[in-house]
Scaffold this motif. Structure first.
Motif, PDB file in Angstrom:
ATOM      1  N   UNK A 192       0.833  -1.205   0.000  1.00 30.21           N
ATOM      2  CA  UNK A 192       0.000   0.000   0.000  1.00 30.21           C
ATOM      3  C   UNK A 192       0.871   1.261   0.000  1.00 30.21           C
ATOM      4  N   UNK A 193       1.932   1.215   0.818  1.00 26.17           N
ATOM      5  CA  UNK A 193       2.822   2.379   0.900  1.00 26.17           C
ATOM      6  C   UNK A 193       3.445   2.673  -0.457  1.00 26.17           C
ATOM      7  N   UNK A 194       3.802   1.628  -1.183  1.00 23.58           N
ATOM      8  CA  UNK A 194       4.408   1.824  -2.507  1.00 23.58           C
ATOM      9  C   UNK A 194       3.402   2.468  -3.468  1.00 23.58           C
ATOM     10  N   UNK A 195       2.142   2.043  -3.346  1.00 21.92           N
ATOM     11  CA  UNK A 195       1.101   2.646  -4.183  1.00 21.92           C
ATOM     12  C   UNK A 195       0.962   4.135  -3.879  1.00 21.92           C
ATOM     13  N   UNK A 196       0.949   4.451  -2.578  1.00 21.71           N
ATOM     14  CA  UNK A 196       0.798   5.855  -2.175  1.00 21.71           C
ATOM     15  C   UNK A 196       2.020   6.660  -2.626  1.00 21.71           C
ATOM     16  N   UNK A 197       3.176   6.030  -2.534  1.00 20.70           N
ATOM     17  CA  UNK A 197       4.421   6.689  -2.955  1.00 20.70           C
ATOM     18  C   UNK A 197       4.353   7.045  -4.444  1.00 20.70           C
ATOM     19  N   UNK A 198       3.805   6.102  -5.220  1.00 21.87           N
ATOM     20  CA  UNK A 198       3.695   6.345  -6.667  1.00 21.87           C
ATOM     21  C   UNK A 198       2.752   7.533  -6.924  1.00 21.87           C
ATOM     22  N   UNK A 204       4.654  10.637  -6.257  1.00 15.69           N
ATOM     23  CA  UNK A 204       5.583  10.900  -7.357  1.00 15.69           C
ATOM     24  C   UNK A 204       4.875  11.591  -8.510  1.00 15.69           C
ATOM     25  N   UNK A 205       3.732  11.029  -8.864  1.00 18.76           N
ATOM     26  CA  UNK A 205       3.010  11.558 -10.019  1.00 18.76           C
ATOM     27  C   UNK A 205       2.439  12.945  -9.756  1.00 18.76           C
ATOM     28  N   UNK A 206       2.082  13.215  -8.496  1.00 19.00           N
ATOM     29  CA  UNK A 206       1.531  14.526  -8.163  1.00 19.00           C
ATOM     30  C   UNK A 206       2.625  15.574  -7.970  1.00 19.00           C
ATOM     31  N   UNK A 207       3.854  15.129  -7.777  1.00 15.09           N
ATOM     32  CA  UNK A 207       4.960  16.064  -7.564  1.00 15.09           C
ATOM     33  C   UNK A 207       5.030  16.633  -6.158  1.00 15.09           C
ATOM     34  N   UNK A 208       4.417  15.930  -5.174  1.00 11.55           N
ATOM     35  CA  UNK A 208       4.525  16.425  -3.799  1.00 11.55           C
ATOM     36  C   UNK A 208       5.858  15.981  -3.192  1.00 11.55           C
ATOM     37  N   UNK A 209       6.278  16.684  -2.139  1.00 15.13           N
ATOM     38  CA  UNK A 209       7.578  16.371  -1.542  1.00 15.13           C
ATOM     39  C   UNK A 209       7.494  15.174  -0.599  1.00 15.13           C
ATOM     40  N   UNK A 210       6.486  15.203   0.280  1.00 18.30           N
ATOM     41  CA  UNK A 210       6.349  14.098   1.235  1.00 18.30           C
ATOM     42  C   UNK A 210       4.874  13.741   1.432  1.00 18.30           C
ATOM     43  N   UNK A 211       4.658  12.502   1.833  1.00 17.11           N
ATOM     44  CA  UNK A 211       3.323  12.084   2.261  1.00 17.11           C
ATOM     45  C   UNK A 211       3.452  11.498   3.667  1.00 17.11           C
ATOM     46  N   UNK A 212       2.810  12.138   4.621  1.00 14.95           N
ATOM     47  CA  UNK A 212       2.870  11.671   6.010  1.00 14.95           C
ATOM     48  C   UNK A 212       1.614  10.902   6.356  1.00 14.95           C
TER      49      UNK A 212
END
Lengths: 454, 147
Positions: A97-103, A106-114
């Motif tokens: 799930x984390x990898x999906x959220x990471x992708x 990436x696509x949105x161009x945000x710096x971090x997802x907490x």
């Protein structure tokens, strides 16, 4: 009253010379409606919701930056604690799930997802255990995901089983990312009394009492406060010194709130809070340590440092509270080591130690933050440090946290450099006295009586 | 329904279900919602109310320029603004030794160009004159400097 030339020049000096910027505009997104017992389906739900909700987040923030001339350093997303969203799934599923959220990030161009987070101050659910097990691999194999675990609160006391587990998790995360100087640990924070609307990384998550989507803002203005303190004559008393800090804090908070409201309104999302924490950067002059020094200390770590930080913290709050009706998150002064030029120098010279930072925890926003220690430090020592910080938070009814990096292969006196906002950290010595019987006791350390306040 | 956020869409659906009763078919709900959404979008299509401050107009920008003093600086900047159809409402400048600073309060409501284009044009002109030009909406100064 029209704006005077002097006021315009002051604003421009803040942004151009003193590094005043909005540290982060964080979009909180609830993932509670994405749950499913089918992993594939949940991945699709989560990916779609993040992509849909935050589609314009980065572009909007850029537009606001350009229109108002104040830069927004980071565009971030926070999500509902994953332990709640994905409860019932296995640790491997959490990593997936984390990898999906990471992708999506990436696509949105945000710096971090907490929000790869769990709240376990009183005990674990299966989801909490699975998430904690998944942390080291998740942080090693993703770029944007940040993780936090709340292990204590004034109401619940300290979950000492979780404290032990987190000491081990920090060690494992360091080992998994040993090739990158344990950078995984820079994205992992252990909390007491965690706020649910914090826009700052690594501790940001979107609390369950928050609306579906919201925008929270964090400001960064140590440079501005530094000038106000530096320009003060040496015989200015503390009330007046506080007054100067307060005035500046008012201005930067107003700017932060204004920018946050714009970004929120342009995306038709409710605006949440401004976090009035002073967040330093490794840039020269953008340092909380330098402010404390400018008050009249030879270096941070001198006796008087804690008192200086207390004054700074309180004055910033006074100005910030006047400026905004919705102040939230951490709202105190951050004292990270690697992210603050003055702290880095003080740590290199041995002027500031972990013990002094622990004392400063009682009057700052979080606590031991971005401090690097020798890679050989045992997990129980890290657990002990977490327990100490939690005890301060629990007893003083405040947020405290530990973000510590045991860098494999490095010893006290070495340096690690992460670059960017994470900065560079000297390896600091830490007491290796044996505490394993204490840490192994486990169970719940009872809360203080002040937690019973009804 | 592009201008509706997720929560608004959900509220619409809830409202529709309430009006139509619980046993209604999915198609009927979808039709009512789409009609309602079309109504909401039709009249003004305003993209959410922006936080307004009294006395502040969104169309006013502040141009600040710094650099070494030389002939034609002000003429250059104001020329571009005039070409773009902007109205200069106020101007102040200071000369400290060789160093020149000016501030222009400009109304861009009559201009046919969007903010970004005006910004690009004026900044480019400033660079040609060795000036650093900063352009911002006026509202940020009011937020920071007025209680």
């Amino acid at each position: 009253m029209p704006i005077a030339l002097e006021e315009i020049l002051e604003t421009i000096r803040m942004t151009e010379v003193e590094h005043f910027d909005i540290r982060t505009v964080t979009m909180g997104i609830s993932l509670l409606d994405c749950r499913s017992d089918d992993l594939k389906r949940m991945k699709t739900n989560i990916y779609d919701k993040i992509m849909r909700t935050a589609a314009e987040h980065v572009a909007t923030a850029r537009k606001v930056e350009s229109e108002y001339g104040i830069s927004i350093a980071n565009k971030r997303i926070s999500i509902t604690p994953m332990a709640i969203v994905a409860d019932g799934h296995y640790p491997e599923d959490f990593i997936d799930l984390a990898k999906t959220i990471d992708r999506a990030g990436d696509e949105l161009g945000v710096d971090y997802i907490g929000g790869f987070s769990a709240l376990v101050q009183k005990g674990f659910t299966m989801g909490d255990r699975s998430l904690i097990k998944a942390i080291p691999e998740t942080l090693a194999s993703t770029k944007h995901i940040c993780s936090s675990v709340n292990v204590a609160s004034t109401k619940a006391g300290i979950n000492m089983d979780a404290v032990k587990m987190m000491g081990e998790t920090v060690k494992l995360t360091a080992e998994k990312t040993a090739d990158r100087d344990a950078i995984g640990c820079a994205k992992l924070v252990v909390f007491a009394n965690v706020p649910e609307d914090n826009p700052f990384i690594a501790g940001a998550f979107h609390g369950v009492s928050e609306p579906d989507v919201t925008i929270n803002v964090g400001i960064s203005g140590p440079g501005v406060i530094l000038r106000a303190v530096k320009e003060a004559p040496a015989d200015l008393d503390f009330s007046q010194l506080g007054e100067r800090i307060k005035n500046m804090a008012f201005k930067i908070t107003r700017a932060g709130e204004f920018i946050g409201k714009k970004v929120a309104a342009m995306q038709s999302v409710p605006y949440g809070i401004v976090d009035i924490s002073l967040a330093p950067t490794p840039l020269p002059g953008d340092s909380v340590a330098d402010i404390l020094k400018a008050m009249g200390l030879e270096d941070v770590g001198a006796t008087g440092t804690t008192a200086a930080l207390a004054l700074l913290n309180d004055s910033v709050k006074r100005g910030g509270l006047m400026a905004s009706s919705h102040v939230g998150g951490m709202s105190g002064a951050f004292i990270p080591v690697s992210e603050d030029e003055g702290m880095i120098h003080a740590a290199q010279k041995g002027h500031i130690t972990l013990e002094k930072l622990e004392a400063m925890t009682s009057v700052c926003s979080v606590g031991i933050d971005m401090a690097a220690i020798p890679g050989s430090t045992p997990a129980s020592v890290i657990s002990g440090l977490i327990a100490d910080e939690c005890a301060i938070g629990m007893t003083n009814n405040k947020t405290t946290a530990v973000r510590i990096i045991p860098v494999p292969g490095k010893e006290a006196g070495d340096m690690v450099d992460y670059g960017g906002l994470l900065g560079a950290a000297p390896i600091m010595p830490i007491s290796n006295l044996n505490n394993s019987i204490f840490v192994d006791r486990g169970g719940r350390l009872p809360p203080p009586t002040k937690g019973i306040n009804n | 329904m592009a201008d509706l956020n997720e929560q608004e869409i959900r509220r619409l659906v809830e409202e529709a279900v309430q009006q139509l009763g619980a046993n209604v078919s999915g198609d009927a709900v979808s039709q009512v919602v789409q009609e309602a959404a079309a109504k909401i979008n039709a009249p003004a299509n305003t993209s959410a109310p922006l936080p307004q401050q009294p006395g502040v107009q969104q169309s006013r920008i502040i141009v600040t320029a710094f650099g070494k003093n030389r002939r034609g600086i002000l003429a250059g900047l104001t020329g571009v603004l005039a070409e773009s159809g902007c109205d200069i409402l106020d101007l102040s400048q200071k000369l400290l030794q060789e160093f020149f600073t000016t501030m222009l309060l400009v109304d861009i409501s009559e201009s046919s160009l969007p903010f970004e284009e005006i910004k690009t044009k004026v900044t480019a002109k400033g660079e040609a004159l060795d000036l650093k030009v900063i352009i911002q909406h006026e509202a940020i100064f009011n937020a920071m400097h007025r209680v």
